[in-house]
Design a protein around this motif. Structure first.
Motif, PDB file in Angstrom:
ATOM      1  N   ALA A 157      47.141  31.229  28.934  1.00  0.00           N
ATOM      2  CA  ALA A 157      46.760  32.008  30.665  1.00  0.00           C
ATOM      3  C   ALA A 157      46.668  30.851  31.659  1.00  0.00           C
ATOM      4  CB  ALA A 157      46.157  33.083  30.493  1.00  0.00           C
ATOM      5  N   TYR A 158      46.676  30.722  32.644  1.00  0.00           N
ATOM      6  CA  TYR A 158      45.859  30.579  33.530  1.00  0.00           C
ATOM      7  C   TYR A 158      44.798  31.091  34.365  1.00  0.00           C
ATOM      8  CZ  TYR A 158      50.093  27.013  33.460  1.00  0.00           C
ATOM      9  OH  TYR A 158      51.024  25.871  33.085  1.00  0.00           O
ATOM     10  N   LYS A 159      44.141  30.106  35.254  1.00  0.00           N
ATOM     11  CA  LYS A 159      42.870  31.089  35.743  1.00  0.00           C
ATOM     12  C   LYS A 159      43.529  30.655  37.682  1.00  0.00           C
ATOM     13  CE  LYS A 159      39.649  28.643  34.449  1.00  0.00           C
ATOM     14  NZ  LYS A 159      38.345  27.650  33.987  1.00  0.00           N
ATOM     15  N   LEU A 160      43.902  31.161  38.457  1.00  0.00           N
ATOM     16  CA  LEU A 160      44.385  31.411  39.671  1.00  0.00           C
ATOM     17  C   LEU A 160      43.480  31.737  40.957  1.00  0.00           C
ATOM     18  CD1 LEU A 160      47.873  33.090  39.027  1.00  0.00           C
ATOM     19  CD2 LEU A 160      47.045  31.339  38.725  1.00  0.00           C
ATOM     20  N   THR A 161      43.194  30.679  41.827  1.00  0.00           N
ATOM     21  CA  THR A 161      42.383  31.311  42.796  1.00  0.00           C
ATOM     22  C   THR A 161      44.035  31.434  43.977  1.00  0.00           C
ATOM     23  OG1 THR A 161      40.571  29.548  42.199  1.00  0.00           O
ATOM     24  CG2 THR A 161      40.869  30.963  44.817  1.00  0.00           C
ATOM     25  N   PRO A 207      35.627  34.211  29.613  1.00  0.00           N
ATOM     26  CA  PRO A 207      34.411  33.937  30.709  1.00  0.00           C
ATOM     27  C   PRO A 207      35.094  34.313  31.911  1.00  0.00           C
ATOM     28  CG  PRO A 207      35.618  32.555  30.029  1.00  0.00           C
ATOM     29  CD  PRO A 207      36.161  33.086  28.977  1.00  0.00           C
ATOM     30  N   VAL A 208      35.974  34.771  32.453  1.00  0.00           N
ATOM     31  CA  VAL A 208      36.079  34.389  33.584  1.00  0.00           C
ATOM     32  C   VAL A 208      36.491  36.493  34.480  1.00  0.00           C
ATOM     33  CG1 VAL A 208      39.186  34.204  35.582  1.00  0.00           C
ATOM     34  CG2 VAL A 208      38.083  32.938  33.752  1.00  0.00           C
ATOM     35  N   LYS A 209      36.185  35.987  35.242  1.00  0.00           N
ATOM     36  CA  LYS A 209      36.154  38.051  36.075  1.00  0.00           C
ATOM     37  C   LYS A 209      37.551  37.804  36.893  1.00  0.00           C
ATOM     38  CE  LYS A 209      32.822  40.010  37.260  1.00  0.00           C
ATOM     39  NZ  LYS A 209      31.183  40.464  38.073  1.00  0.00           N
TER      40      LYS A 209
END
Length: 118
Positions: A38-42, A85-87
């Motif tokens: 997965a990726y973390k997106l903003t 660790p990501v919300k």
């Protein structure tokens, strides 16, 4: 429910409860702690919704560079969900390809950020 099953019928008022908005990815990062790739997106949804975070299992079809400045659709009114660790604050939307890999829902015109699906 599998993706070949139809969801139960809902009324129009139920549809209106789901707030789907257009946003622009302003940052995409690796997410090595995720159980599945997965990726973390903003994502920037404009002044009404603001900038939100999401995690997305979209590594099969997209590189980090592909995602920068890309417009996406997301549900913005689900409660935040802790993913490692990501919300994750929004649900970035996509459809499965023939092999089950996610293809993002996007827009084909330049739209103002935060526009609501109707």
């Amino acid at each position: 429910m599998s993706d070949t099953d139809l969801a139960p019928s809902i009324g129009f008022d139920d549809f209106l409860k789901v707030d789907v908005r257009v946003g622009q990815i302003i940052k995409a990062e690796p997410f090595p702690e995720a159980r599945k790739p997965a990726y973390k997106l903003t994502i920037d949804f404009g002044p009404v919704v603001g900038v939100k975070k999401s995690s997305a299992q979209i590594t099969h079809h997209y590189t980090l560079d592909d995602l920068q400045d890309r417009k996406v659709a997301a549900v913005v009114n689900f409660p935040p969900r802790q993913i490692g660790p990501v919300k994750s604050e929004v649900l970035t939307l996509g459809f499965p390809d023939a092999d089950g890999h996610v293809v993002l829902v996007g827009v084909d015109r330049d739209l103002p950020l935060g526009g609501r699906l109707f």
